[in-house]
Scaffold this motif. Structure first.
Motif, mmCIF file in Angstrom:
data_model
loop_
_atom_site.group_PDB
_atom_site.id
_atom_site.type_symbol
_atom_site.label_atom_id
_atom_site.label_comp_id
_atom_site.label_asym_id
_atom_site.label_seq_id
_atom_site.Cartn_x
_atom_site.Cartn_y
_atom_site.Cartn_z
ATOM 1 N N GLY A 106 0.807 -1.226 0.000
ATOM 2 C CA GLY A 106 0.000 0.000 0.000
ATOM 3 C C GLY A 106 0.832 1.265 0.000
ATOM 4 O O GLY A 106 0.309 2.361 -0.213
ATOM 5 N N ASP B 213 -2.468 -2.360 -7.299
ATOM 6 C CA ASP B 213 -3.141 -1.347 -6.489
ATOM 7 C C ASP B 213 -2.974 0.018 -7.157
ATOM 8 O O ASP B 213 -2.059 0.769 -6.837
ATOM 9 N N PRO B 214 -3.859 0.324 -8.087
ATOM 10 C CA PRO B 214 -3.715 1.572 -8.842
ATOM 11 C C PRO B 214 -3.850 2.823 -7.970
ATOM 12 O O PRO B 214 -3.534 3.924 -8.411
ATOM 13 N N SER B 215 -4.298 2.671 -6.711
ATOM 14 C CA SER B 215 -4.508 3.865 -5.885
ATOM 15 C C SER B 215 -3.196 4.421 -5.331
ATOM 16 O O SER B 215 -3.130 5.571 -4.937
ATOM 17 N N ARG B 216 -2.131 3.610 -5.292
ATOM 18 C CA ARG B 216 -0.870 4.163 -4.778
ATOM 19 C C ARG B 216 0.114 4.387 -5.939
ATOM 20 O O ARG B 216 0.183 3.590 -6.853
#
Ligand SMILES: NC(=O)C1=CN([C@@H]2O[C@H](COP(=O)(O)OP(=O)(O)OC[C@H]3O[C@@H](n4cnc5c(N)ncnc54)[C@H](O)[C@@H]3O)[C@@H](O)[C@H]2O)[C@H](O)CC1
Ligand SMILES: [K+]
Length: 492
Positions: free
Chosen positions: A336, A363-366
């Protein structure tokens, strides 16, 4: 500091669109050409006393600008010779009108004209360059370069592709380039940048609002694009983020230590070096505020990332190429934390780049930022056709990472197509360990929660500015972290 739109870079097609939209709004091409020539004349008059000048005009509108400059300098009393390459009878509209308004002779090229002049105005080719230069044109360009005169290029040095910075066959080496409305990528990308000399951007009456519909996504990298994290008065070291840097083995600790120092100096609240005990013992002889965390293999690294609540991780600087680094990358990608992939972390995936891209996609959000030089880049992406900007954009889209493609003309590209060309790095930055410091600055900014694209662009600029502030030969990478506070103070 300007506005973001001030730093947009327009390729020839976008510039033509800007002209067209301006013409639609009622400003004539004749007016634009007159203003372009006037801007060049004014730049010359501001910088130079009267001297014998040779104006070289080409077959298109760039040549038309040249006729304007020739007329205006002659009116000011300058001794002007003018050579036209191409057929006078084939000049179109505004260029033809300005050739008609030229009251002097139009001479055939001969090298003595270059020798007899002290200044050469290069109006041979501009945005319309569409093939390699050869024949008489090449002879003229080579004669001008060999004579080492003061050369003022109109729009772009002839032979340089304004869109890519490539030299097409041969290119003028200018002292000064006067371009119009906005810079072009070719002014900043090598080798074009070296041909352009000083670049000034002149207002020729193109309306700012034409930029809206053109909506460029390429900019010169400038502080206007990003906002450094504010040190929140109520914050503390934990809110300013923990950056973990993965160490190499005991005989390869320097690179990760440079990255760790740079991360801490860039404002991360806490920085830890993680690795084998043997390596940490070496670090222990050098570092004080940086913490040391034992992580001999991926499972221990997983624990360290959990315990430290790492907000960013830097892996690559002398990390070692091979399976252990691949496993560490895999675990980091699932943690993450924002990630910086450099050097050995990239090379470890040379045989299986798709595996790395799958890890990135977890995890494209980080944000994941990768910092390859050209060699590392080729190992991951092979040969990609196009300008340095095209190549970096394709790699970012393919990998899902923000790509910092290094060099004196570093390009930062995001998977969504946004890209920046950096222009503030002095040559002294090409020194051992410089890239490790850059990776650390990115990690330090990411630890503070800066968005990925901004952290990448800011880090590259900060790195260049630190070297500029050092400003002397003899820069070594150890000097850079200590200069960062001065750079950051200038930015907040
Ligand atoms: N952008 C603006 O608002 C303004 C631009 N101005 C100037 O116009 C030029 C661009 O003019 P254009 O006619 O499109 O192109 P060029 O003058 O660069 O040249 C086209 C001309 O050259 C021939 N050609 C192309 N490549 C070669 C080659 N390798 N060898 C020989 N000949 C070549 C091509 O066939 C055409 O005949 C822009 O740069 C500005 O300087 C305006 O004046 C002001 C407004
Ligand atoms: K030119």
């Amino acid at each position: 500091m300007g506005e973001i739109g001030d730093y947009v870079l327009l390729n020839p097609a976008e510039m033509a669109e800007a002209d067209r939209l301006t013409a639609e709004s009622g400003v004539s091409y004749a007016r634009l050409m007159e203003n372009a020539g006037t801007a060049v004349t004014e730049a010359i008059l501001e910088r130079y006393y009267q001297m014998p000048v040779l104006v070289l005009c080409g077959p298109g509108n760039n040549g038309g600008d040249g006729f304007v400059v020739a007329r205006q300098l002659k009116e000011k009393g300058w001794p002007v010779h003018l050579v036209m390459h191409g057929d006078r009878a084939k000049l179109k509209r505004e260029a033809a009108a300005n050739a008609d308004a030229w009251t002097g002779r139009i001479e055939a090229f001969n090298p003595d004209l270059v020798s007899d002049a002290d200044m050469v105005i290069d109006a041979l080719l501009g945005a319309g360059l569409d093939r390699d230069v050869d024949g008489e044109l090449k002879t003229i360009i080579e004669a001008v370069n060999a004579a080492r005169k003061t050369v003022v290029a109109v729009d772009v040095p002839s032979g340089v592709d304004g869109g890519t910075g490539a030299v097409r066959g041969a290119a003028i080496e200018a002292t000064l380039t006067v371009t119009f409305f906005r810079k072009k990528p070719g002014h900043l990308l090598l080798p074009g940048r070296e041909k352009a000399g000083e670049v000034i951007v002149a207002d020729i009456g193109i309306r700012e609002d034409v930029l809206g519909p053109i909506a460029g996504t390429l900019w010169e990298n400038e502080p206007a694009h990003w906002q450094l994290p504010h040190a929140d008065p109520a914050g503390h070291k934990y809110t300013r983020g923990h950056c973990v840097v993965v160490s190499g083995g005991p005989l390869q600790t320097g690179a990760s230590r440079l990255a760790a120092e740079a991360a801490l100096r860039s404002g991360a609240g806490l920085v830890s070096l993680a690795g084998h005990r043997d390596a940490l013992m070496v670090h222990a002889n050098h570092v004080t505020s940086i913490m040391l965390k034992e992580a001999p293999q991926w499972s221990a690294l997983e624990q360290v990332l959990g315990q430290t609540k790492a907000r960013s991780v830097v892996i690559g600087p002398a990390a070692g190429v091979g399976q252990a680094t691949i496993e560490n990358v895999s675990i980091i990608m699932q943690s993450g934390a924002a990630v910086v992939l450099d050097a050995d972390a990239l090379t470890s995936f040379a045989d299986a780049p798709e595996e790395l891209f799958r890890f990135i996609a977890f995890d494209p959000s980080r944000p994941v930022v990768m910092t390859p030089h050209t060699g590392e880049f080729a190992r991951l992406f092979g040969e990609i056709e196009g300008s340095k900007v095209d190549v970096a954009r394709i790699a970012a889209a393919r990998s899902g990472a923000i790509v910092i493609l290094k060099g004196s003309d570093t390009v930062i590209a995001a998977p969504d197509g946004r890209a920046f060309i950096n222009s503030n790095a002095p040559a002294i930055l090409g020194t051992a360990g410089s890239g490790d410091v850059l990776a650390g600055i990115v990690g330090g900014l990411l630890a503070q929660g800066m968005p990925g694209v901004q952290a990448a662009a800011a880090a590259v600029w900060i790195h260049g500015d630190a070297a500029q502030r050092f400003g002397m030969p003899g820069l070594i990478s150890e000097d850079l972290p200590g200069i960062l506070p001065e750079v950051l103070e200038g930015l907040v």
